[in-house]
Design an enzyme around this catalytic site. Sequence first.
Site, PDB file in Angstrom:
ATOM      1  N   ASP A  67       0.751  -1.376   0.194  1.00  0.00           N
ATOM      2  CA  ASP A  67       0.076   0.003   0.015  1.00  0.00           C
ATOM      3  C   ASP A  67       1.009   1.245   0.156  1.00  0.00           C
ATOM      4  OD1 ASP A  67       1.012  -0.585   2.565  1.00  0.00           O
ATOM      5  OD2 ASP A  67      -0.860  -1.164   3.289  1.00  0.00           O
ATOM      6  N   ASN A 136      -7.500  -3.019  14.260  1.00  0.00           N
ATOM      7  CA  ASN A 136      -8.852  -3.432  13.731  1.00  0.00           C
ATOM      8  C   ASN A 136      -8.955  -4.829  12.840  1.00  0.00           C
ATOM      9  OD1 ASN A 136      -8.230  -2.193  11.426  1.00  0.00           O
ATOM     10  ND2 ASN A 136      -9.386  -0.529  11.259  1.00  0.00           N
ATOM     11  N   HIS A 138      -7.329  -4.886  10.035  1.00  0.00           N
ATOM     12  CA  HIS A 138      -6.983  -4.561   8.795  1.00  0.00           C
ATOM     13  C   HIS A 138      -5.470  -5.477   8.083  1.00  0.00           C
ATOM     14  CE1 HIS A 138      -4.778  -0.589   9.536  1.00  0.00           C
ATOM     15  NE2 HIS A 138      -3.709  -1.610   9.278  1.00  0.00           N
ATOM     16  N   GLU A 143      -9.761  -2.063   5.262  1.00  0.00           N
ATOM     17  CA  GLU A 143     -10.509  -1.894   6.596  1.00  0.00           C
ATOM     18  C   GLU A 143     -11.539  -2.749   6.925  1.00  0.00           C
ATOM     19  OE1 GLU A 143      -8.711  -0.353   8.793  1.00  0.00           O
ATOM     20  OE2 GLU A 143      -7.991   1.854   7.922  1.00  0.00           O
TER      21      GLU A 143
HETATM   22  C1  F6R Z   1       1.333  -1.571   6.060  1.00  0.00           C
HETATM   23  C2  F6R Z   1       0.071  -2.199   6.156  1.00  0.00           C
HETATM   24  C3  F6R Z   1      -0.920  -2.382   7.575  1.00  0.00           C
HETATM   25  C4  F6R Z   1       0.079  -2.691   8.527  1.00  0.00           C
HETATM   26  C5  F6R Z   1      -0.706  -2.443   9.933  1.00  0.00           C
HETATM   27  C6  F6R Z   1       0.113  -2.820  11.309  1.00  0.00           C
HETATM   28  O1  F6R Z   1       1.820  -1.868   4.737  1.00  0.00           O
HETATM   29  O2  F6R Z   1      -0.316  -3.070   5.235  1.00  0.00           O
HETATM   30  O3  F6R Z   1      -1.670  -3.311   7.305  1.00  0.00           O
HETATM   31  O4  F6R Z   1       0.890  -3.634   8.644  1.00  0.00           O
HETATM   32  O5  F6R Z   1      -1.224  -1.352   9.813  1.00  0.00           O
HETATM   33  O6  F6R Z   1       0.774  -1.716  11.363  1.00  0.00           O
HETATM   34  P1  F6R Z   1       2.090  -1.651  12.507  1.00  0.00           P
HETATM   35  O7  F6R Z   1       3.010  -2.757  12.242  1.00  0.00           O
HETATM   36  O8  F6R Z   1       2.600  -0.208  12.473  1.00  0.00           O
HETATM   37  O9  F6R Z   1       1.456  -2.027  13.841  1.00  0.00           O
END
Ligand code: F6R
Length: 249
Positions: A67, A136, A138, A143
């Site tokens: 992303d 959450n 994702h 989301e």
């Molecule tokens: C980032 C992504 C997100 C993160 C998720 C966890 O490329 O795809 O799904 O993996 O938001 O983020 P952290 O590792 O910062 O807790």
Amino acid sequence: MEIVEVSDYDAMSVEAANLVMRHVVQNPSLVLGLATGATPIGTYKYIVDHYKKNRISFKNVHTVNLDEYIGLETTHQNSYATYMKENLFNHLDIPIEQTHIPNGKTSNLIEECERYEELIQSLGGIDLQLLGIGLNGHIGFNEPGVSFDSKTNVIKLAQSTQSANSQYFKDDTKVPTHAITMGISTIMTSKRIVLLVSGKEKADILYKIIYGELNKNVPASILKKHPNVRIIADLEALSVLKEKRSVNS
Ligand code: F6R
């Protein structure tokens, strides 16, 4: 889903880095799916250490990131393009044109989503996809509520995701509200998936994705349907799961 239990964040990072390096050795033309955020930073550090020590070349590897924020220049300090260069790409021998990240600054987002989807197909699909997980549930920036059939698309970030991301925006830049993300079905076509989970705050969501129902309000619950998922989780992330297991046994 196979669960690999490790002691802490550092052990998770070593385990994940070793797994990636084994795959690069086995398949020097690996198509490697990458995540950003706090979770994989240690993994990238150990990949770089391993690369420097053992000179395992990445020159035929292609990477595709999950992303990118919409509205940030690729050179912005908070773009995922910058994150990837700083944490990984600048330290390996991978040609930068073999590293792919959605372009969040394009004037035609629909075309960009189609281009990204076609790009992944033209590479022959993703061999190994690294994932983190949001509080959450994702994955990528898919989301809660997103369709399990979604392909690369534009998504509005949940308020909780925007708040979690705001810690990284130290200047006056507003925290982006939208991102381009690989869709759930794009992620699910990866041949192998490795989900990294660390810390107590992820323990509830990890329990839910392993034992909860398939539910589009918990996007990562779809991983149960994938034939080749390995979860590398540390003791804090596994704490709720272990607690409930001991109550039920
Ligand atoms: C980032 C992504 C997100 C993160 C998720 C966890 O490329 O795809 O799904 O993996 O938001 O983020 P952290 O590792 O910062 O807790």
